[in-house]
Write a protein that holds these residues in place. Structure first.
Motif, PDB file in Angstrom:
ATOM      1  N   GLN A 107       0.830  -1.200   0.000  1.00 19.85           N
ATOM      2  CA  GLN A 107       0.000   0.000   0.000  1.00 19.85           C
ATOM      3  C   GLN A 107       0.868   1.256   0.000  1.00 19.85           C
ATOM      4  O   GLN A 107       0.568   2.230  -0.699  1.00 19.85           O
ATOM      5  N   THR A 108       1.946   1.239   0.770  1.00 15.59           N
ATOM      6  CA  THR A 108       2.864   2.389   0.807  1.00 15.59           C
ATOM      7  C   THR A 108       3.447   2.653  -0.577  1.00 15.59           C
ATOM      8  O   THR A 108       3.447   3.787  -1.071  1.00 15.59           O
ATOM      9  N   TYR A 109       3.942   1.586  -1.211  1.00 14.67           N
ATOM     10  CA  TYR A 109       4.533   1.708  -2.539  1.00 14.67           C
ATOM     11  C   TYR A 109       3.492   2.169  -3.557  1.00 14.67           C
ATOM     12  O   TYR A 109       3.752   3.052  -4.381  1.00 14.67           O
ATOM     13  N   ASP A 110       2.304   1.578  -3.482  1.00 13.14           N
ATOM     14  CA  ASP A 110       1.245   1.878  -4.452  1.00 13.14           C
ATOM     15  C   ASP A 110       0.808   3.338  -4.383  1.00 13.14           C
ATOM     16  O   ASP A 110       0.622   3.989  -5.421  1.00 13.14           O
ATOM     17  N   VAL A 111       0.654   3.872  -3.184  1.00 15.51           N
ATOM     18  CA  VAL A 111       0.216   5.262  -3.028  1.00 15.51           C
ATOM     19  C   VAL A 111       1.247   6.224  -3.617  1.00 15.51           C
ATOM     20  O   VAL A 111       0.897   7.168  -4.339  1.00 15.51           O
ATOM     21  N   ILE A 112       2.530   5.987  -3.332  1.00 12.45           N
ATOM     22  CA  ILE A 112       3.575   6.892  -3.823  1.00 12.45           C
ATOM     23  C   ILE A 112       3.700   6.807  -5.340  1.00 12.45           C
ATOM     24  O   ILE A 112       3.826   7.821  -6.038  1.00 12.45           O
ATOM     25  N   MET A 113       3.645   5.592  -5.874  1.00 13.52           N
ATOM     26  CA  MET A 113       3.774   5.441  -7.325  1.00 13.52           C
ATOM     27  C   MET A 113       2.575   6.011  -8.075  1.00 13.52           C
ATOM     28  O   MET A 113       2.706   6.550  -9.175  1.00 13.52           O
ATOM     29  N   THR A 114       1.388   5.918  -7.488  1.00 17.46           N
ATOM     30  CA  THR A 114       0.183   6.380  -8.172  1.00 17.46           C
ATOM     31  C   THR A 114      -0.043   7.874  -8.015  1.00 17.46           C
ATOM     32  O   THR A 114      -0.367   8.572  -8.980  1.00 17.46           O
ATOM     33  N   TYR A 115       0.145   8.387  -6.804  1.00 14.32           N
ATOM     34  CA  TYR A 115      -0.250   9.771  -6.524  1.00 14.32           C
ATOM     35  C   TYR A 115       0.914  10.753  -6.379  1.00 14.32           C
ATOM     36  O   TYR A 115       0.704  11.963  -6.421  1.00 14.32           O
ATOM     37  N   LYS A 116       2.127  10.233  -6.222  1.00 10.61           N
ATOM     38  CA  LYS A 116       3.279  11.116  -6.060  1.00 10.61           C
ATOM     39  C   LYS A 116       4.237  11.073  -7.252  1.00 10.61           C
ATOM     40  O   LYS A 116       5.250  11.764  -7.259  1.00 10.61           O
ATOM     41  N   THR A 117       3.916  10.238  -8.249  1.00  7.39           N
ATOM     42  CA  THR A 117       4.796  10.099  -9.412  1.00  7.39           C
ATOM     43  C   THR A 117       3.978  10.401 -10.666  1.00  7.39           C
ATOM     44  O   THR A 117       3.385   9.494 -11.272  1.00  7.39           O
ATOM     45  N   PRO A 118       3.905  11.675 -11.078  1.00  5.65           N
ATOM     46  CA  PRO A 118       3.012  12.085 -12.176  1.00  5.65           C
ATOM     47  C   PRO A 118       3.209  11.310 -13.470  1.00  5.65           C
ATOM     48  O   PRO A 118       2.241  11.008 -14.165  1.00  5.65           O
ATOM     49  N   LYS A 119       4.436  10.968 -13.802  1.00  4.78           N
ATOM     50  CA  LYS A 119       4.675  10.296 -15.077  1.00  4.78           C
ATOM     51  C   LYS A 119       4.096   8.880 -15.099  1.00  4.78           C
ATOM     52  O   LYS A 119       3.724   8.358 -16.157  1.00  4.78           O
ATOM     53  N   LEU A 120       3.997   8.247 -13.937  1.00  7.93           N
ATOM     54  CA  LEU A 120       3.472   6.883 -13.881  1.00  7.93           C
ATOM     55  C   LEU A 120       1.963   6.823 -13.697  1.00  7.93           C
ATOM     56  O   LEU A 120       1.337   5.802 -13.977  1.00  7.93           O
ATOM     57  N   ARG A 121       1.373   7.909 -13.233  1.00  6.68           N
ATOM     58  CA  ARG A 121      -0.054   7.867 -12.904  1.00  6.68           C
ATOM     59  C   ARG A 121      -0.933   7.508 -14.097  1.00  6.68           C
ATOM     60  O   ARG A 121      -1.816   6.640 -13.972  1.00  6.68           O
ATOM     61  N   PRO A 122      -0.748   8.112 -15.292  1.00 12.96           N
ATOM     62  CA  PRO A 122      -1.600   7.711 -16.433  1.00 12.96           C
ATOM     63  C   PRO A 122      -1.461   6.229 -16.758  1.00 12.96           C
ATOM     64  O   PRO A 122      -2.437   5.569 -17.124  1.00 12.96           O
ATOM     65  N   ALA A 123      -0.247   5.707 -16.607  1.00 15.12           N
ATOM     66  CA  ALA A 123      -0.027   4.293 -16.915  1.00 15.12           C
ATOM     67  C   ALA A 123      -0.689   3.388 -15.879  1.00 15.12           C
ATOM     68  O   ALA A 123      -1.250   2.346 -16.220  1.00 15.12           O
ATOM     69  N   ARG A 124      -0.643   3.778 -14.621  1.00 13.96           N
ATOM     70  CA  ARG A 124      -1.242   2.961 -13.571  1.00 13.96           C
ATOM     71  C   ARG A 124      -2.761   3.014 -13.614  1.00 13.96           C
ATOM     72  O   ARG A 124      -3.440   2.103 -13.141  1.00 13.96           O
ATOM     73  N   GLU A 125      -3.327   4.073 -14.194  1.00 15.54           N
ATOM     74  CA  GLU A 125      -4.773   4.196 -14.309  1.00 15.54           C
ATOM     75  C   GLU A 125      -5.301   3.619 -15.614  1.00 15.54           C
ATOM     76  O   GLU A 125      -6.507   3.427 -15.766  1.00 15.54           O
ATOM     77  N   LEU A 126      -4.419   3.322 -16.548  1.00 18.59           N
ATOM     78  CA  LEU A 126      -4.819   2.758 -17.835  1.00 18.59           C
ATOM     79  C   LEU A 126      -5.205   1.295 -17.672  1.00 18.59           C
ATOM     80  O   LEU A 126      -4.647   0.591 -16.831  1.00 18.59           O
ATOM     81  N   ASP A 127      -6.169   0.831 -18.443  1.00 20.70           N
ATOM     82  CA  ASP A 127      -6.549  -0.580 -18.426  1.00 20.70           C
ATOM     83  C   ASP A 127      -5.313  -1.409 -18.759  1.00 20.70           C
ATOM     84  O   ASP A 127      -4.742  -1.303 -19.846  1.00 20.70           O
ATOM     85  N   SER A 128      -4.886  -2.232 -17.818  1.00 19.59           N
ATOM     86  CA  SER A 128      -3.637  -2.975 -17.984  1.00 19.59           C
ATOM     87  C   SER A 128      -3.683  -3.973 -19.130  1.00 19.59           C
ATOM     88  O   SER A 128      -2.636  -4.447 -19.584  1.00 19.59           O
ATOM     89  N   SER A 129      -4.886  -4.297 -19.629  1.00 21.86           N
ATOM     90  CA  SER A 129      -4.988  -5.220 -20.765  1.00 21.86           C
ATOM     91  C   SER A 129      -4.292  -4.653 -22.003  1.00 21.86           C
ATOM     92  O   SER A 129      -3.895  -5.407 -22.889  1.00 21.86           O
ATOM     93  N   LEU A 130      -4.141  -3.332 -22.042  1.00 22.83           N
ATOM     94  CA  LEU A 130      -3.539  -2.706 -23.210  1.00 22.83           C
ATOM     95  C   LEU A 130      -2.024  -2.879 -23.268  1.00 22.83           C
ATOM     96  O   LEU A 130      -1.438  -2.747 -24.332  1.00 22.83           O
ATOM     97  N   PHE A 131      -1.397  -3.149 -22.123  1.00 26.65           N
ATOM     98  CA  PHE A 131       0.060  -3.236 -22.166  1.00 26.65           C
ATOM     99  C   PHE A 131       0.651  -4.448 -21.456  1.00 26.65           C
ATOM    100  O   PHE A 131       1.863  -4.609 -21.429  1.00 26.65           O
ATOM    101  N   ARG A 132      -0.200  -5.326 -20.897  1.00 30.62           N
ATOM    102  CA  ARG A 132       0.366  -6.510 -20.235  1.00 30.62           C
ATOM    103  C   ARG A 132       1.105  -7.410 -21.211  1.00 30.62           C
ATOM    104  O   ARG A 132       2.019  -8.142 -20.827  1.00 30.62           O
ATOM    105  N   LEU A 133       0.722  -7.364 -22.488  1.00 32.68           N
ATOM    106  CA  LEU A 133       1.427  -8.161 -23.495  1.00 32.68           C
ATOM    107  C   LEU A 133       2.923  -7.873 -23.490  1.00 32.68           C
ATOM    108  O   LEU A 133       3.749  -8.761 -23.671  1.00 32.68           O
TER     109      LEU A 133
END
Length: 379
Positions: A235-261
């Motif tokens: 949870q600690t890692y997830d909060v920082i990566m999602t809400y404190k790292t702007p460049k990763l936020r769009p990717a973490r909010e994107l439907d993962s089916s689009l890039f899990r390949l």
């Protein structure tokens, strides 16, 4: 050394990567990061990417890391210390993700032995050049026809350490929440942000429960504590990566089916084809919902689907078994343990193997089928 000073001398193996480029890129990446950020990376004392030097081989000589390896300290740390250590690491990842780059690829020195047409100027004597790690991308930052707007926003060129696990992190023995060293930068390169979106350090990754246990319930107080501890770190890692790292936020909010390949396409040598085939099937089922153009290009017949169902069931069982073993033996997904606990680890591994065979056979598997799903070489 004769003076009592300790240094680390490293030479590349034959499969480390392309000659000269792998060494040049690792040194350049470390030098670039040290010029931009205050990361605890060991200082490089000498290096050469030319195998025709007097030593007769490429090499890197670095200062020895201060502190103790996190892998050895982790079991003695409290949940609070685990959380604060995870927080410290997460903010270091965030700092790396703030750096801006014009393209994907590896960082090199400007005078690296690369064709000039393959160099993209960076700054301060550095450039971006071809990948020299096992991952391969058949597109560049400018190939916009390769992905839609959602992928563009989630695919900003991003630099993050490629292998954060406890054996590559050093901490202060006096304060284990303070990271004193980060090592193994060999595979670090500039990737689309979504490659890092759901990557999680081994000490913050939520595992599956032992597949041999009924109702997927932890079978001991120690295991319940470990799972709760992992949940806090996750949870600690997830909060920082999602809400404190702007460049990763769009990717973490994107439907993962689009890039899990992209995550599975380079692990088929290890895991086989079931994982990537399942991703194709899942993507086919939501193709229209995602408003993607045209018809989905993959259409397996009924026989192929039936064969895949059994293969994927085995794949999932193997992954759950590996996750359970990581908890039981406090190891990594590749089975690594420190040399000093090797004998004890072999005994624990043998006991876990026997338990797995007994449980699997009671569920109707043969010994041969159960043995084939065991993830490690040692039995």
């Amino acid at each position: 050394m004769d003076t009592g000073r300790t240094v680390v001398a490293r030479i590349p193996t034959s499969v480390a990567g392309p000659s000269r480029l792998t060494t040049n890129s690792e040194v350049a990446t470390i030098s670039y990061l040290k010029s931009k950020l205050s990361l605890p990376i060991p200082k490089i004392l000498a290096w050469s990417d030319d195998p025709n030097n007097p030593a007769g081989i490429e090499y890197i000589i670095q200062e020895h890391v201060d502190g103790a390896q996190l892998h050895g300290q982790w079991p003695q740390m409290t949940s609070s210390e685990h959380m604060h250590c995870t927080k410290d690491l997460s903010f270091k990842l965030r700092d790396m993700a703030t750096l801006e780059f014009p393209a994907y690829g590896n960082i090199y020195f400007a005078d690296a032995p690369i064709d000039a047409t393959s160099k993209i100027p960076l700054e301060d004597g550095f450039c971006i050049g071809p990948y020299c790690n096992p991952l391969f991308w058949n597109c560049g930052a400018g190939d916009m026809e390769m992905y839609d707007e959602r992928i563009q926003k989630a695919g900003l060129p991003t630099l993050i350490h490629a292998d954060y696990n406890k054996r590559n992190i050093y901490v202060s023995p006096k304060d284990t929440t303070q990271i004193t060293g980060l090592i193994d930068w060999q595979l670090t390169c500039i990737e689309p942000a979504f490659i890092y979106a759901h990557s999680t350090p081994d000490f913050a990754a939520l595992p599956d429960i032992n597949p041999a246990e009924e109702n997927d319930q932890p079978n001991s107080a120690d295991e319940q504590w470990l799972l709760k501890d992992l949940a806090i770190c996750h949870q600690t890692y997830d909060v920082i990566m999602t809400y404190k790292t702007p460049k990763l936020r769009p990717a973490r909010e994107l439907d993962s089916s689009l890039f899990r390949l992209f995550h599975y396409c380079f692990t088929t040598w290890r895991d086989g084809i079931p994982a990537i085939r399942q991703e194709l099937m899942d993507l086919k089922g939501i193709w229209a919902d995602l408003q993607l153009p045209g018809d989905f290009p993959y259409s397996p017949d009924e026989k192929e689907i039936a064969e895949h169902a059994q293969q994927y069931e085995d794949f999932e069982t193997k992954q759950k078994l590996k996750a359970w073993l990581k908890i039981q033996m406090q190891t990594t997904s590749d089975g690594w343990v420190p040399n000093e606990v090797w004998e004890a680890a072999k005994e624990a591994n043998k006991a876990a193997y026997d338990e797995w065979i007994e449980s699997a056979c009671s569920e109707g598997m043969t010994v041969e089928e159960a043995d084939k799903l065991w993830p490690f070489d040692s039995r």
